[in-house]
Design an enzyme around this catalytic site. Structure first.
Site, short mmCIF file in Angstrom:
data_model
loop_
_atom_site.label_atom_id
_atom_site.label_comp_id
_atom_site.label_asym_id
_atom_site.label_seq_id
_atom_site.Cartn_x
_atom_site.Cartn_y
_atom_site.Cartn_z
N ARG A 50 0.80 -1.22 0.00
CA ARG A 50 0.00 0.00 0.00
C ARG A 50 0.83 1.27 0.00
O ARG A 50 0.53 2.19 -0.76
CB ARG A 50 -1.06 0.01 1.09
CG ARG A 50 -0.54 -0.36 2.42
CD ARG A 50 -1.51 -1.23 3.16
NE ARG A 50 -1.54 -2.57 2.66
CZ ARG A 50 -2.66 -3.24 2.43
NH1 ARG A 50 -3.82 -2.70 2.63
NH2 ARG A 50 -2.60 -4.48 2.00
N THR A 51 1.86 1.35 0.84
CA THR A 51 2.62 2.60 0.88
C THR A 51 3.31 2.83 -0.47
O THR A 51 3.33 3.92 -1.00
CB THR A 51 3.65 2.58 2.02
OG1 THR A 51 2.94 2.40 3.25
CG2 THR A 51 4.44 3.87 2.10
N LYS A 79 24.23 -8.44 -2.97
CA LYS A 79 25.64 -8.77 -3.22
C LYS A 79 26.57 -8.15 -2.18
O LYS A 79 27.77 -8.26 -2.27
CB LYS A 79 26.05 -8.25 -4.60
CG LYS A 79 25.28 -8.86 -5.74
CD LYS A 79 25.78 -8.31 -7.06
CE LYS A 79 24.91 -8.75 -8.22
NZ LYS A 79 25.17 -7.97 -9.43
N ARG A 100 11.92 2.64 1.53
CA ARG A 100 11.53 1.90 2.74
C ARG A 100 12.63 0.89 3.04
O ARG A 100 13.14 0.22 2.13
CB ARG A 100 10.20 1.18 2.55
CG ARG A 100 9.90 0.24 3.70
CD ARG A 100 8.51 -0.23 3.72
NE ARG A 100 7.60 0.81 4.15
CZ ARG A 100 6.34 0.60 4.52
NH1 ARG A 100 5.85 -0.61 4.48
NH2 ARG A 100 5.57 1.59 4.90
N HIS A 128 7.85 6.79 10.18
CA HIS A 128 7.06 6.67 8.95
C HIS A 128 6.35 8.03 8.77
O HIS A 128 5.15 8.15 8.96
CB HIS A 128 6.06 5.52 9.12
CG HIS A 128 5.37 5.08 7.86
ND1 HIS A 128 5.50 5.75 6.65
CD2 HIS A 128 4.54 4.03 7.63
CE1 HIS A 128 4.76 5.12 5.75
NE2 HIS A 128 4.19 4.08 6.32
C1 NCD Z 1 2.16 0.64 8.32
C2 NCD Z 1 3.66 0.48 8.22
O1 NCD Z 1 4.16 0.07 7.18
O2 NCD Z 1 4.29 0.78 9.22
N1 NCD Z 1 1.49 0.41 7.10
C3 NCD Z 1 1.51 1.30 6.11
O3 NCD Z 1 2.28 2.22 6.07
N2 NCD Z 1 0.57 1.14 5.18
C4 NCD Z 1 1.54 -0.13 9.40
C5 NCD Z 1 1.78 -1.60 9.47
O4 NCD Z 1 2.48 -2.20 8.66
O5 NCD Z 1 1.22 -2.20 10.40
#
Ligand code: NCD
Length: 304
Positions: A50-51, A79, A100, A128
């Site tokens: 999703r992110t 590597k 990420r 985040h």
């Molecule tokens: C969150 C994350 O990645 O920290 N989700 C997200 O950003 N969509 C929350 C989670 O993974 O529980």
């Protein structure tokens, strides 16, 4: 707003957050050409759908083009390349990087070497910041803003980075009170309650959700973060510790709104989804506009 990088919500100002919420509002439902001619890289070294898709949707809606790494096993990280080298290489290909990473502190390391716009899309249990921005924006849209509100966080407050990031932004405003509801093993780390102490925001820690519900304006549910546990037995012990049912929601005000960063496992029953209090899918939509606002601004401020 002058910045070209966003690593942590700790260094955002109230002015910046208010500005980004205004911009997100203007970008609702629009497509623009603000990133026209720009190549944007999403470097996701930890599972995420999703992110990443939210960022990619925001980039495409701003007219940008995309390149991505979605699996560490595809990249030279496997590597033995250092994170710093990966970033230096990627920025030769792209005009901005969204990253990420599973390790806390990785975003700070990447930001220290990159010359181009950079966004932390989550670094381990640490931060985040774009989720914090979209959560603050959702609170504004759903209940008119953070000031004077009672906010209740529920679940994995130890490892949940979205909670950690959001607390820095809440401290820029004047919430009336914050409840932290968790099992003792998943309590909010003192680092984060100290932010509230410094800002004079009252808070309480408890294991009991029920007594908090009648006065809650925003109920922020979280997933138990399985991937952060060293001992799988400990995860199994704590899994399912809070499950929000329609009957529990009825114990709160009609005007209470439920947020969740998603993905949800079992902490909100599906029967809650149709209730007026459920705001988590609108929260997802708000995320795209907030990320559009941020991307547009960082690229505008960048000279490289
Ligand atoms: C969150 C994350 O990645 O920290 N989700 C997200 O950003 N969509 C929350 C989670 O993974 O529980």
């Amino acid at each position: 707003m002058q910045r070209t990088k966003l690593v942590t919500s700790a260094d955002l100002t109230r002015q910046e957050v208010d500005f980004l919420m205004e911009e997100a509002e203007k970008l609702r439902g629009k497509t623009t050409q603000d990133l026209s001619g720009k190549i944007c890289a999403t470097l996701f070294l930890e599972p995420s759908t999703r992110t990443r898709l939210s960022f990619e949707s925001a980039i495409l809606r701003l007219g940008g083009k995309l390149i991505n790494i979605t699996d560490a096993t595809q990249s030279s990280v496997k590597k033995g390349e250092t994170l710093e080298d990966t970033i230096r290489v990627m920025e030769q290909y792209a005009d901005l990087i969204v990253m990420r990473h599973p390790q806390a502190g990785a975003a700070e390391r990447a930001a220290a070497v990159i010359q181009k716009p950079f966004i932390n899309a989550g670094d381990g249990p640490n931060q985040h910041p774009t989720q914090a921005l979209l959560d603050t924006y959702t609170i504004r849209r759903e209940v008119g803003g953070v000031d004077g509100k009672i906010i209740t966080f529920v679940g994995d407050l130890k490892y949940g980075r979205t909670v950690h990031s959001l607390l820095y932004l809440l401290a820029l405003y004047k919430p009336e009170k914050i409840h932290f509801v968790s099992p003792p093993a998943l309590r909010i780390p003192p680092l984060y309650t100290s932010i509230l102490q410094k800002s004079g925001i009252p808070f309480q820690e408890t294991q009991d959700l029920l007594p908090c519900l009648p006065e809650t304006d925003i109920l922020y549910m979280t997933r138990i973060q399985e991937e952060r546990f060293e001992d799988p037995k400990e995860y199994r012990r704590l899994k399912g510790c809070y499950i929000l049912t329609p009957a529990l929601v009825e114990q709160g005000k009609n005007s209470m709104k439920i947020l969740h960063p998603l993905p949800r496992i079992d902490e909100i029953e599906h029967g809650v989804d149709g209730m007026v209090q459920a705001a988590y899918f609108r929260q997802v939509e708000n995320g795209v506009y907030m990320r559009m606002a941020l991307l547009k601004e960082l690229v505008k401020n960048s000279s490289v």
